[in-house]
Scaffold this motif. Sequence first.
Motif, short mmCIF file in Angstrom:
data_model
loop_
_atom_site.label_atom_id
_atom_site.label_comp_id
_atom_site.label_asym_id
_atom_site.label_seq_id
_atom_site.Cartn_x
_atom_site.Cartn_y
_atom_site.Cartn_z
N THR A 127 3.09 8.07 12.74
CA THR A 127 2.08 9.08 13.07
C THR A 127 0.66 8.50 12.96
O THR A 127 0.47 7.45 12.34
N PRO A 128 -0.33 9.19 13.53
CA PRO A 128 -1.72 8.72 13.39
C PRO A 128 -2.15 8.62 11.93
O PRO A 128 -3.02 7.83 11.59
N GLN A 129 -1.49 9.39 11.05
CA GLN A 129 -1.88 9.35 9.62
C GLN A 129 -1.60 7.99 9.00
O GLN A 129 -2.22 7.64 7.99
N VAL A 130 -0.69 7.21 9.59
CA VAL A 130 -0.46 5.86 9.09
C VAL A 130 -1.74 5.04 9.27
O VAL A 130 -2.15 4.29 8.38
N VAL A 131 -2.39 5.21 10.42
CA VAL A 131 -3.63 4.48 10.69
C VAL A 131 -4.75 4.95 9.77
O VAL A 131 -5.49 4.15 9.21
N TYR A 132 -4.86 6.27 9.60
CA TYR A 132 -5.88 6.79 8.67
C TYR A 132 -5.62 6.30 7.25
O TYR A 132 -6.55 5.95 6.52
N THR A 133 -4.35 6.29 6.85
CA THR A 133 -4.00 5.79 5.53
C THR A 133 -4.44 4.33 5.38
O THR A 133 -5.05 3.95 4.38
N ALA A 134 -4.13 3.54 6.40
CA ALA A 134 -4.50 2.12 6.37
C ALA A 134 -6.02 1.99 6.27
O ALA A 134 -6.54 1.22 5.46
#
Lengths: 288, 111, 120
Positions: free
Chosen positions: C54-61
């Motif tokens: 999900t896009p949240q993986v990128v935000y998390t990163a």
Amino acid sequence: MRDNVITLKPDDTMNDVRRILRDNKISGIPVVDDDRLVGIVTIDDFIICLLEDGGINEKIENRMTKNVVTVYSDDPIVQVVCKFDRDGYGRFPVIDRDTKKLVGIITKGNIIEGLLKKLEIDYHEEEIHRYRASHIFEDVISDNSTLILKYRIKGGDFKKAGEQTSKIRKNLLRLGFLPETIRRVAIAAFEAEMNIVIYTPEGELVAKIQPDKITVNAIDSGPGISDVKQAMRQGYSTAPDWVRELGFGAGMGLPNIKNYSDEMKIKSKVGNGTNLQFIVYKEGKSSK
Amino acid sequence: MKLKDIIIALNLEVKTGKDLLEREVTGGYAGDLLSDVLANPKKGNIWITLQIHQNIIAVASSKQLSGIIIVNGRKPEEETLKKAKEEKIPVMISNLLTYEVAGRLYEIGIR
Amino acid sequence: MKLDKIISVLDAEILCIVKNKLNSDITKACGADLMSDVLAFVQPDTLLLTGLTTPQVVYTAENAGVNVVCFVRGKKPHKETVDLAKEKKITLLVTKIPMFESCGILYKNGLMGYSEISKQ
């Protein structure tokens, strides 16, 4: 610098010099005897020898420059640049300080190439610097300056969940806060934003930025938290399975906000929404 | 390889299923999304996860996994351990993270 | 371990990459699908292996300071996740190898986990 340097021996001839200069399109060759640098022969030496009879068959030994100016492999680049400027040479053989053996050669071209690469890497960072507004708090004269940034969050919108925190993060970067401070605010704000998206119809993040601290309020109109103490427990979660399948809702959100911030407060009433506040101090908790 | 060999090799804390450690481990699986775990591991695999929710026992049981290693020293909920006893699923805890638990199992020959 | 070595041992495909980063050195790795857990323990400059796309993986990163994410078991994210990663200058890879084996292969090749890094 360039390693794998092409070298010659003192008893090679100027004919060999011609061949190497031509084949490798270089302008100078170190002369090495038993791994030790004994001289350097350049395109200038070659031209001079062409003007003299029989010069072409002479040994390099008789034609090379013997007192070669060298640099050490661990010399700072700045020093090497100064040396180019001062001595007017086009290249310096590079010597290992301990073994005194030739390990490479450095030209002005190498340095320019290296600088260009560095420039490219720095470009992104420079971009941030250009937009930095870190002087804002110094320019504004007051007893207490506060910058308030407000962001609306729509519940259930998973595609955009994280976007508002990203904006807060970018602003803190421009305002010149330290990366570690920004990291702590961003992680806590991201968790707060996720909570609003997962559990509530809508809410907002309000970031209050002061020179010494950042206060974030996450306010929502959701169902509220019935037992705040229980909700704070690591691993405790009321999240439905579909939230767990999105990689959240495993009971780490509130503990994360608590761990990454210096202060945290939750005001919540069932049916009346939640107001979560956390504070991150610029210098960390101890100096507040 | 048997569960007991893995427990010794990785110094795991055994929470449930102390009488089931002769079980043969057919391979390793790592993941925290239950839908993935329902789809992918093979019978007898040992499952490495961060999840401590009681649902993990139902998943492990339906896939006939040989056991669960909970990582990062996380404490499973009471309900999870109760279900694990009922379903005869050995639950073990490691203080390491998934990456190193999987890495070390791989190193001793689990695939 | 150099990024290009990681790509070659995992036989990974590059979804997006920050320019000139193939030669960058990655010293540690972790694998997880729960992003709050990642936020809780991840250290900056880690290789993150995950099955979540999900896009949240990128935000998390982005928020945690992770520069390289590798999706496992051949799960490719939607275009919006890749576009977001490009904007945030985060490198995304995908390998067909499942999480367990991906960890095993990298570990065997000498890429360390946190407990070993902290001992150094």
